[in-house]
Design an enzyme around this catalytic site. Structure first.
Site, PDB file in Angstrom:
ATOM      1  N   ARG A 168     -22.689  21.256   8.079  1.00 39.80           N
ATOM      2  CA  ARG A 168     -23.360  20.753   8.329  1.00 39.80           C
ATOM      3  C   ARG A 168     -24.870  20.402   7.289  1.00 39.80           C
ATOM      4  O   ARG A 168     -24.937  18.975   6.864  1.00 39.80           O
ATOM      5  CB  ARG A 168     -23.489  20.593   9.732  1.00 39.80           C
ATOM      6  CG  ARG A 168     -23.066  20.019  10.883  1.00 39.80           C
ATOM      7  CD  ARG A 168     -23.257  20.851  12.166  1.00 39.80           C
ATOM      8  NE  ARG A 168     -22.426  22.303  11.281  1.00 39.80           N
ATOM      9  CZ  ARG A 168     -21.484  22.655  11.853  1.00 39.80           C
ATOM     10  NH1 ARG A 168     -20.510  21.561  11.978  1.00 39.80           N
ATOM     11  NH2 ARG A 168     -21.055  23.725  11.809  1.00 39.80           N
ATOM     12  N   THR A 169     -25.392  21.426   6.829  1.00 37.28           N
ATOM     13  CA  THR A 169     -26.831  21.205   6.421  1.00 37.28           C
ATOM     14  C   THR A 169     -26.370  20.875   5.367  1.00 37.28           C
ATOM     15  O   THR A 169     -26.986  20.063   4.616  1.00 37.28           O
ATOM     16  CB  THR A 169     -27.381  22.942   6.284  1.00 37.28           C
ATOM     17  OG1 THR A 169     -27.654  23.044   7.381  1.00 37.28           O
ATOM     18  CG2 THR A 169     -28.486  22.362   6.205  1.00 37.28           C
ATOM     19  N   LYS A 201     -23.574  36.309 -12.050  1.00 37.45           N
ATOM     20  CA  LYS A 201     -23.268  36.889 -13.331  1.00 37.45           C
ATOM     21  C   LYS A 201     -25.531  37.643 -13.376  1.00 37.45           C
ATOM     22  O   LYS A 201     -25.274  38.558 -14.396  1.00 37.45           O
ATOM     23  CB  LYS A 201     -24.326  35.983 -14.188  1.00 37.45           C
ATOM     24  CG  LYS A 201     -22.684  34.806 -14.982  1.00 37.45           C
ATOM     25  CD  LYS A 201     -22.944  33.680 -15.861  1.00 37.45           C
ATOM     26  CE  LYS A 201     -21.668  33.915 -15.423  1.00 37.45           C
ATOM     27  NZ  LYS A 201     -21.535  31.891 -16.342  1.00 37.45           N
ATOM     28  N   HIS A 218     -36.086  26.740   9.059  1.00 36.10           N
ATOM     29  CA  HIS A 218     -34.802  25.914   8.924  1.00 36.10           C
ATOM     30  C   HIS A 218     -35.194  24.915   9.320  1.00 36.10           C
ATOM     31  O   HIS A 218     -35.236  24.395  10.490  1.00 36.10           O
ATOM     32  CB  HIS A 218     -33.587  26.441   9.672  1.00 36.10           C
ATOM     33  CG  HIS A 218     -32.342  25.691   9.719  1.00 36.10           C
ATOM     34  ND1 HIS A 218     -31.995  24.626   8.427  1.00 36.10           N
ATOM     35  CD2 HIS A 218     -31.163  25.804   9.537  1.00 36.10           C
ATOM     36  CE1 HIS A 218     -30.953  24.306   8.334  1.00 36.10           C
ATOM     37  NE2 HIS A 218     -30.015  25.093   9.332  1.00 36.10           N
ATOM     38  N   ARG A 275     -30.648  26.562  -0.039  1.00 38.45           N
ATOM     39  CA  ARG A 275     -30.079  27.258   1.652  1.00 38.45           C
ATOM     40  C   ARG A 275     -29.548  29.062   0.669  1.00 38.45           C
ATOM     41  O   ARG A 275     -29.255  28.997  -0.405  1.00 38.45           O
ATOM     42  CB  ARG A 275     -28.715  27.907   2.018  1.00 38.45           C
ATOM     43  CG  ARG A 275     -28.763  28.533   3.371  1.00 38.45           C
ATOM     44  CD  ARG A 275     -27.748  27.947   4.188  1.00 38.45           C
ATOM     45  NE  ARG A 275     -28.413  27.292   5.181  1.00 38.45           N
ATOM     46  CZ  ARG A 275     -27.442  26.642   6.641  1.00 38.45           C
ATOM     47  NH1 ARG A 275     -26.692  27.090   6.593  1.00 38.45           N
ATOM     48  NH2 ARG A 275     -28.296  26.503   6.671  1.00 38.45           N
TER      49      ARG A 275
END
Length: 306
Positions: A51-52, A80, A129, A101
Site C-alpha cells: 500500500r505505501t 553492494k 510512519h 522506507r
C-alpha cells in the site's frame, strides 16, 4: 525545501490545510490531473510494502508525473554496501521528490540531510510512519467530521506499531482527545510514549487487556496486526498473533457511529465478516491514502493549482 519525517513537521494549521487540499482532490480529481507533469517521484523501499509504495506511485501518476525506484534493498546498490547518504545524492540527480522506507530508525532523516530534493519518510523501523498518519487523520475527518473531542481505541501491537506512535503524536494536538490502549502486557505502549507524550501533555488514557471492555466507549477503533518482522523470537510471535480478533459479536458492543480503521495488511485480527459492516472504514482508508499523498506531493513541491 521541506521534508516530511514526522507528523509534527506540520503545524495543526498546516495539517488542516493539507487535509482540505486532499478533500478538494477527492472532489475534483480532473483539476489536478496534470499538476506534476514533467516531475518524477523516486520510491526507495528498502523494506517490502504494498500500500505505501503503490499509493505514493498512484498519487504521482494521478498528478500527471512519473515514477522510478526500487521495491527492496536487494534490488538496489544497498546490496553492494552503498550508504543511504550516497544513494540519496544519486537519486537527487534523477528525481524531483522521493519517498523512502527503511528498516532502520532515522534512515530517512539521514537521507534528508544529504538530499537536494524533498524526502518523505514512508516508514522507518518501529519509529514513525507519517504518511499513514496523514491517511488516518483524513479518514477520521471524513467519517466523523472532526478531529477533536473523541475517544480513540488503539488495539494490538502498541509496542512496535509505528503507525500507532505516529497517530498518537498527531492527535494529542487536538482538544478533547482521550485514548484507550488495548494490548497484552507484552505489547503495551512503550514507557517513553506514555510518560513523555501522554502524561507530559495531560492526555487522558487508560490501559486495558480486553477489547470487549473498551468497545462501548469508542468513537474510533484503530486495529493493528502483530508484526512478525519486529519479533526476535518466533514463539513469542505465535503466542501473540491471535490475541485480538474483531468479529461481528464484538462489533455489537460498539456504538452505531464507531468506525474501525486499520493501517493494513491485516492477518487474523479483523474477521472478514466485519468487512460488510458500514462502520468498517479500512478499505476507504486506503483510497484516502492516495488523496492525502497527492496533497503532500503538491505541498512539498510547492505546486499550487487554481
Amino acid at each position: 525545501m521541506r521534508h516530511l519525517m514526522s507528523p509534527l513537521d506540520f503545524s495543526v494549521e498546516e495539517l488542516d490545510k493539507l487535509l482540505n487540499l486532499a478533500q478538494d482532490i477527492e472532489k475534483y480529481p480532473e483539476k489536478y490531473a496534470h499538476a506534476c507533469a514533467g516531475k518524477k517521484l523516486a520510491t526507495l523501499f528498502y523494506e517490502p510494502s504494498t500500500r505505501t509504495r503503490l499509493s505514493h506511485e498512484a498519487a504521482m501518476l494521478n498528478l500527471g508525473g512519473s515514477i522510478m525506484g526500487f521495491s527492496s534493498a536487494d534490488s538496489s546498490s544497498a546490496a553492494k554496501g552503498e550508504s543511504v547518504s550516497d544513494t540519496i545524492r544519486t537519486i537527487s540527480c534523477y528525481a524531483d521528490i522521493c519517498a523512502m522506507r527503511h528498516p532502520k530508525e532515522g534512515a530517512p532523516m539521514v537521507a534528508s540531510q544529504h538530499s537536494s530534493i524533498p524526502v518523505i519518510n514512508a516508514g522507518d523501523g518501529g519509529h514513525q510512519h507519517p504518511t499513514q498518519t496523514l491517511t488516518d487523520l483524513l479518514t477520521i475527518l471524513n467519517v466523523k467530521g472532526r478531529l477533536d473531542n473523541m475517544t480513540i481505541g488503539l488495539c494490538g501491537d502498541l509496542k512496535f506499531g509505528r503507525t500507532v506512535h505516529s497517530l498518537i503524536h498527531a492527535l494529542v494536538r487536538y482538544p478533547g482527545i482521550r485514548f484507550i490502549l488495548i494490548s497484552p502486557e507484552e505489547l503495551r505502549l512503550p514507557g517513553y510514549m506514555r510518560h513523555d507524550v501522554l502524561d507530559k501533555l495531560g492526555i487522558p488514557y487508560e490501559e486495558v487487556v480486553r477489547l470487549e471492555e473498551a468497545m462501548p466507549e469508542l468513537d474510533i477503533l484503530y486495529m493493528t496486526r502483530v508484526q512478525r518482522e519486529r519479533f526476535f523470537n518466533e514463539e513469542d510471535y505465535v503466542r501473540m498473533k491471535d490475541f485480538y480478533i474483531l468479529d461481528k459479536k464484538k462489533m455489537l458492543l460498539a456504538p452505531s457511529d464507531m468506525y474501525v480503521l486499520h493501517p493494513l495488511p491485516r492477518v487474523n485480527e479483523i474477521s472478514v465478516e466485519v468487512d460488510e459492516d458500514p462502520r468498517a472504514a479500512y478499505f476507504r482508508q486506503v483510497q484516502y491514502g492516495v488523496y492525502v499523498r497527492m496533497a503532500l506531493i503538491l505541498t512539498l513541491l510547492d505546486i499550487h493549482v487554481d
